[in-house]
Write a protein that holds these residues in place. Structure first.
Motif: not given
Length: 171
Positions: A67-91
């Motif tokens: 369960t902890a591993q799944r939550l960490e994977e979800v958190r990592q996906k959210e962080i990656a999505a936020a990074d992508v959105k931030k880069r798109e906004d900066e561009q």
């Protein structure tokens, strides 16, 4: 099917597996079920498997870790999505800034052209006013050149002020 296991029984176990876990079983679930099945086969049947408190604790801990591993994977996906959105906004912002900078260059050139027209019109007016004989049409042309330049410069300066406000908001 393992070694001396009955193929018919193996088929019914697969049907039972599908009825419990469904048709969409993840790779990790299949691996875990294979490990359990192999352990049972190596122990010569389920009756020979000894369930201890340690085994039960390990199973509970493994579920908590899963369960902890799944939550960490979800958190990592959210962080990656936020990074992508931030880069798109900066561009997007960089593209807007570049567009505004290009517009400012064009407006500055337009203002320089308008100022040149004003100067040329004023020079013509001065030259015409020094002559002893005034020509009405020549004075009107020189005045028109000056007033057209002033009007255009005023419009461009207004556009430039709006453009600078937009640029200020982006910074």
């Amino acid at each position: 099917y393992h070694g001396n296991a009955d193929p018919e029984r193996g088929f019914s176990m697969n049907k039972h597996l599908l009825s419990i876990h469904g048709a969409t079983i993840g790779e990790e679930t299949i691996q875990a079920l294979r490990l359990v099945k192999d352990f049972i086969v190596r122990s010569d049947g389920l009756a020979n498997v000894i369930v201890t408190k340690s085994l039960i604790n390990d199973c509970q801990n493994s579920h908590a870790l899963y369960t902890a591993q799944r939550l960490e994977e979800v958190r990592q996906k959210e962080i990656a999505a936020a990074d992508v959105k931030k880069r798109e906004d900066e561009q997007k912002k960089a593209a807007e800034v570049e567009s505004l900078d290009n517009d400012q260059i064009i407006i500055d050139r337009g203002i320089a052209i308008a100022e040149a027209a004003i100067k040329e019109g004023n020079d013509e007016l001065e030259s015409l006013l020094r002559q002893s004989c005034l020509e009405r049409s020549a004075l009107a042309r020189a005045h028109g050149k000056t007033s057209m330049g002033v009007k255009r410069k005023t419009e461009l300066e207004s556009s430039l002020a709006i453009l600078k406000e937009k640029r200020k908001k982006l910074d």
